[in-house]
Design a protein around this motif. Structure first.
Motif, PDB file in Angstrom:
ATOM      1  N   ASP A 237       0.994  -1.257   0.100  1.00  0.00           N
ATOM      2  CA  ASP A 237       0.091   0.000  -0.054  1.00  0.00           C
ATOM      3  C   ASP A 237       0.793   1.055  -0.014  1.00  0.00           C
ATOM      4  OD1 ASP A 237      -1.975   1.888   0.327  1.00  0.00           O
ATOM      5  OD2 ASP A 237      -2.916   1.149   2.073  1.00  0.00           O
ATOM      6  N   LEU A 238       0.860   1.994  -0.905  1.00  0.00           N
ATOM      7  CA  LEU A 238       1.578   3.219  -1.152  1.00  0.00           C
ATOM      8  C   LEU A 238       0.817   4.558  -0.705  1.00  0.00           C
ATOM      9  CD1 LEU A 238       2.931   2.701  -4.609  1.00  0.00           C
ATOM     10  CD2 LEU A 238       4.046   2.267  -2.602  1.00  0.00           C
ATOM     11  N   GLY A 239      -0.532   4.186  -0.027  1.00  0.00           N
ATOM     12  CA  GLY A 239      -0.962   5.463   0.303  1.00  0.00           C
ATOM     13  C   GLY A 239      -1.735   6.119  -1.003  1.00  0.00           C
ATOM     14  N   GLY A 241      -4.556   5.877  -1.806  1.00  0.00           N
ATOM     15  CA  GLY A 241      -5.384   5.128  -2.842  1.00  0.00           C
ATOM     16  C   GLY A 241      -4.428   4.177  -4.061  1.00  0.00           C
ATOM     17  N   ILE A 242      -3.352   4.297  -3.708  1.00  0.00           N
ATOM     18  CA  ILE A 242      -2.667   3.764  -4.786  1.00  0.00           C
ATOM     19  C   ILE A 242      -1.906   2.528  -4.149  1.00  0.00           C
ATOM     20  CG2 ILE A 242      -0.414   3.869  -6.151  1.00  0.00           C
ATOM     21  CD1 ILE A 242      -0.858   6.854  -6.239  1.00  0.00           C
ATOM     22  N   ALA A 243      -2.025   1.276  -4.627  1.00  0.00           N
ATOM     23  CA  ALA A 243      -1.464   0.085  -4.107  1.00  0.00           C
ATOM     24  C   ALA A 243      -0.418  -0.503  -5.497  1.00  0.00           C
ATOM     25  CB  ALA A 243      -2.530  -0.929  -4.052  1.00  0.00           C
ATOM     26  N   MET A 244       0.721  -1.286  -4.800  1.00  0.00           N
ATOM     27  CA  MET A 244       1.713  -1.928  -5.788  1.00  0.00           C
ATOM     28  C   MET A 244       1.774  -3.241  -5.502  1.00  0.00           C
ATOM     29  SD  MET A 244       5.303  -0.344  -6.560  1.00  0.00           S
ATOM     30  CE  MET A 244       6.211  -1.530  -5.162  1.00  0.00           C
ATOM     31  N   PRO A 245       1.009  -4.169  -6.409  1.00  0.00           N
ATOM     32  CA  PRO A 245       1.264  -5.598  -6.086  1.00  0.00           C
ATOM     33  C   PRO A 245       2.295  -5.951  -7.093  1.00  0.00           C
ATOM     34  CG  PRO A 245      -1.017  -5.045  -6.941  1.00  0.00           C
ATOM     35  CD  PRO A 245      -0.059  -3.909  -7.010  1.00  0.00           C
ATOM     36  N   PHE A 246       3.075  -7.108  -6.543  1.00  0.00           N
ATOM     37  CA  PHE A 246       4.157  -7.514  -7.715  1.00  0.00           C
ATOM     38  C   PHE A 246       3.878  -9.344  -7.528  1.00  0.00           C
ATOM     39  CE2 PHE A 246       6.198  -6.530  -3.636  1.00  0.00           C
ATOM     40  CZ  PHE A 246       7.153  -7.522  -3.256  1.00  0.00           C
ATOM     41  N   SER A 247       4.130  -9.596  -8.309  1.00  0.00           N
ATOM     42  CA  SER A 247       3.924 -11.425  -8.605  1.00  0.00           C
ATOM     43  C   SER A 247       5.065 -11.828  -9.262  1.00  0.00           C
ATOM     44  CB  SER A 247       2.666 -11.574  -8.949  1.00  0.00           C
ATOM     45  OG  SER A 247       2.345 -11.181 -10.605  1.00  0.00           O
ATOM     46  N   LEU A 248       5.043 -12.988  -8.928  1.00  0.00           N
ATOM     47  CA  LEU A 248       6.017 -14.207  -9.870  1.00  0.00           C
ATOM     48  C   LEU A 248       5.117 -15.335 -10.280  1.00  0.00           C
ATOM     49  CD1 LEU A 248       8.888 -14.237 -10.913  1.00  0.00           C
ATOM     50  CD2 LEU A 248       9.499 -15.859  -8.773  1.00  0.00           C
ATOM     51  N   ASN A 249       4.780 -15.616 -11.471  1.00  0.00           N
ATOM     52  CA  ASN A 249       3.927 -16.710 -12.050  1.00  0.00           C
ATOM     53  C   ASN A 249       4.543 -17.848 -12.853  1.00  0.00           C
ATOM     54  OD1 ASN A 249       1.488 -17.835 -12.377  1.00  0.00           O
ATOM     55  ND2 ASN A 249       0.953 -16.097 -14.147  1.00  0.00           N
ATOM     56  N   TYR A 250       4.508 -19.059 -12.339  1.00  0.00           N
ATOM     57  CA  TYR A 250       4.903 -20.027 -13.181  1.00  0.00           C
ATOM     58  C   TYR A 250       3.812 -20.789 -13.831  1.00  0.00           C
ATOM     59  CZ  TYR A 250       6.399 -24.693 -14.322  1.00  0.00           C
ATOM     60  OH  TYR A 250       6.795 -25.741 -15.134  1.00  0.00           O
ATOM     61  N   LYS A 264       7.121 -25.296 -23.298  1.00  0.00           N
ATOM     62  CA  LYS A 264       5.978 -25.498 -22.428  1.00  0.00           C
ATOM     63  C   LYS A 264       5.946 -24.749 -21.045  1.00  0.00           C
ATOM     64  CE  LYS A 264       5.263 -30.211 -23.883  1.00  0.00           C
ATOM     65  NZ  LYS A 264       3.735 -30.082 -24.083  1.00  0.00           N
ATOM     66  N   ASN A 265       7.050 -24.282 -20.538  1.00  0.00           N
ATOM     67  CA  ASN A 265       7.328 -23.625 -19.150  1.00  0.00           C
ATOM     68  C   ASN A 265       7.832 -22.182 -19.263  1.00  0.00           C
ATOM     69  OD1 ASN A 265       7.092 -26.369 -17.474  1.00  0.00           O
ATOM     70  ND2 ASN A 265       8.953 -26.575 -18.935  1.00  0.00           N
ATOM     71  N   PHE A 266       6.967 -21.401 -18.495  1.00  0.00           N
ATOM     72  CA  PHE A 266       7.188 -19.955 -18.456  1.00  0.00           C
ATOM     73  C   PHE A 266       7.226 -19.435 -17.211  1.00  0.00           C
ATOM     74  CE2 PHE A 266       4.434 -21.423 -21.989  1.00  0.00           C
ATOM     75  CZ  PHE A 266       4.982 -20.855 -23.133  1.00  0.00           C
ATOM     76  N   LEU A 267       8.087 -18.587 -16.761  1.00  0.00           N
ATOM     77  CA  LEU A 267       8.076 -17.538 -15.500  1.00  0.00           C
ATOM     78  C   LEU A 267       7.872 -16.265 -15.813  1.00  0.00           C
ATOM     79  CD1 LEU A 267       8.689 -18.187 -12.666  1.00  0.00           C
ATOM     80  CD2 LEU A 267      10.963 -17.588 -13.011  1.00  0.00           C
ATOM     81  N   ILE A 268       6.989 -15.550 -15.176  1.00  0.00           N
ATOM     82  CA  ILE A 268       6.606 -14.235 -15.597  1.00  0.00           C
ATOM     83  C   ILE A 268       6.554 -13.685 -14.358  1.00  0.00           C
ATOM     84  CG2 ILE A 268       4.548 -12.799 -16.571  1.00  0.00           C
ATOM     85  CD1 ILE A 268       4.160 -16.408 -17.451  1.00  0.00           C
ATOM     86  N   ALA A 269       7.326 -12.108 -14.519  1.00  0.00           N
ATOM     87  CA  ALA A 269       7.313 -11.297 -13.119  1.00  0.00           C
ATOM     88  C   ALA A 269       6.252 -10.176 -13.637  1.00  0.00           C
ATOM     89  CB  ALA A 269       8.747 -10.791 -13.041  1.00  0.00           C
ATOM     90  N   THR A 270       5.714  -9.580 -12.594  1.00  0.00           N
ATOM     91  CA  THR A 270       4.694  -8.567 -12.710  1.00  0.00           C
ATOM     92  C   THR A 270       4.745  -7.498 -11.860  1.00  0.00           C
ATOM     93  OG1 THR A 270       3.229  -9.939 -14.194  1.00  0.00           O
ATOM     94  CG2 THR A 270       2.221  -7.866 -13.215  1.00  0.00           C
ATOM     95  N   ILE A 271       4.584  -6.282 -12.059  1.00  0.00           N
ATOM     96  CA  ILE A 271       4.585  -5.190 -11.290  1.00  0.00           C
ATOM     97  C   ILE A 271       3.660  -4.368 -11.737  1.00  0.00           C
ATOM     98  CG2 ILE A 271       5.768  -3.265 -10.150  1.00  0.00           C
ATOM     99  CD1 ILE A 271       8.599  -4.579 -10.518  1.00  0.00           C
ATOM    100  N   SER A 272       2.789  -3.821 -10.756  1.00  0.00           N
ATOM    101  CA  SER A 272       1.480  -3.334 -10.865  1.00  0.00           C
ATOM    102  C   SER A 272       1.298  -1.920 -10.306  1.00  0.00           C
ATOM    103  CB  SER A 272       0.443  -4.132 -10.877  1.00  0.00           C
ATOM    104  OG  SER A 272       0.299  -5.387 -11.672  1.00  0.00           O
ATOM    105  N   LEU A 273       0.815  -0.974 -10.677  1.00  0.00           N
ATOM    106  CA  LEU A 273       0.340   0.294 -10.060  1.00  0.00           C
ATOM    107  C   LEU A 273      -1.157   0.247  -9.957  1.00  0.00           C
ATOM    108  CD1 LEU A 273       2.955   2.548 -11.041  1.00  0.00           C
ATOM    109  CD2 LEU A 273       2.666   1.604  -8.607  1.00  0.00           C
ATOM    110  N   ASN A 274      -1.891   0.286  -9.056  1.00  0.00           N
ATOM    111  CA  ASN A 274      -3.526   0.359  -8.916  1.00  0.00           C
ATOM    112  C   ASN A 274      -3.902   1.694  -8.074  1.00  0.00           C
ATOM    113  OD1 ASN A 274      -3.223  -2.214 -10.057  1.00  0.00           O
ATOM    114  ND2 ASN A 274      -3.883  -3.304  -7.992  1.00  0.00           N
ATOM    115  N   TYR A 275      -4.958   2.100  -8.757  1.00  0.00           N
ATOM    116  CA  TYR A 275      -5.532   3.198  -8.267  1.00  0.00           C
ATOM    117  C   TYR A 275      -7.269   3.176  -8.286  1.00  0.00           C
ATOM    118  CZ  TYR A 275      -7.324   8.036  -7.126  1.00  0.00           C
ATOM    119  OH  TYR A 275      -8.098   9.155  -6.474  1.00  0.00           O
TER     120      TYR A 275
END
Length: 275
Positions: A237-239, A241-250, A264-275
């Motif tokens: 929570d960045l305050g 009303g802004i949130a920053m999720p980050f994830s690692l997805n296989y 057949k195999n993938f590793l995806i990194a994601t950083i988000s900004l939500n308001y």
């Protein structure tokens, strides 16, 4: 989001709607993978989302993706896109506290002019780049003992045609994809703030009738488990009303055929900004 997206957009019918009608989000992903389908190769992509709550239950939204590439051929000469772009509009209706109905309009124009491909936005023919997806999304993660979710997705219009053995008599295929997920939450009551808001999500997704080959990297003649994955997400929570999720997805694509190009195999990194 699960579509064009890892999880489906969900309308909160009580708390969120009282706070604001407009939701903004941007994802920075290491590559774009949709239901086990790799679009645009192994390239970084940006994916904005804009949602507006027309009513507490009815939401209109926009989602897009681009990897900023314009090359048409891969170095080996295979005619698949490096560059990929997509623009989707959707409408979402919250039927009750666990069931959401969505209609998505997918548009993925080629980054270069391609013979035999009609990039017209309002063209839904068999050589076009438009598809309409009808989705039922079940989410039992809020207020239920078991945090399951499930998706049933059927393509109801657009470029989703199957042909006979001679390549003639095109018919709408109504390709259907189903997915089951389960989410674990960890440390929500921890005294250490850094450990809160951690989720572990597991999914199993399969395309049931891929005779139109809409899912390029899946089996065409049998049920294909093309999207088996596990994802860990941490939200900060960045305050204001802004949130920053980050994830690692296989993600593992368990299709027996048509996975040679990307594997057949993938590793995806994601950083988000939500308001």
């Amino acid at each position: 989001m699960i579509f064009s997206q890892d999880t489906q957009p969900k309308t909160d019918t009580i708390s969120v709607e009282k706070e604001k009608k407009l939701t903004l989000k941007v994802d920075f992903v290491s590559r774009y993978l949709w239901r086990g389908q790799c679009w645009g190769g192994d390239y970084f992509a940006i994916q904005p989302t804009i949602e507006y709550a027309i009513t507490p239950k009815l939401t209109f939204g926009f989602w897009g993706t681009t990897n900023f590439k314009e090359d048409y051929f891969y170095p080996d000469g295979v005619s698949f896109y490096k560059g990929y772009q997509e623009i989707d509009f959707y409408i979402s209706y919250q039927i009750n506290d666990f069931l959401n109905f969505q209609i998505w309009d997918y548009y993925w124009p080629s980054v270069s002019t391609v013979d035999g491909v009609n990039n017209g936005y309002f063209y839904y023919g068999k050589d076009g780049v438009k598809t309409v997806d009808a989705i039922l999304y079940f989410d039992f993660s809020e207020g239920y003992k078991y945090p399951f979710n499930a998706t049933i997705s059927t393509l109801v219009a657009g470029n989703d045609y199957r042909y006979d053995s001679n390549g003639d008599n095109p018919k709408q295929n109504f390709t259907t994809y189903v997915e089951l997920g389960y989410t674990f939450s960890f440390f929500d009551k921890s005294s250490l703030k850094v450990l809160r808001n951690i989720e572990l999500s597991q999914i199993v997704g399969a395309v049931l009738n891929n005779k139109a080959a809409y899912y390029n990297y899946a089996d065409y003649d049998q049920i294909s488990f093309c999207n088996i994955g596990i994802k860990i997400t941490k939200e900060i929570d960045l305050g204001k009303g802004i949130a920053m999720p980050f994830s690692l997805n296989y993600i593992h694509n368990a299709a027996t055929k048509n996975t040679e190009l990307f594997g057949k195999n993938f590793l995806i990194a994601t950083i988000s900004l939500n308001y």
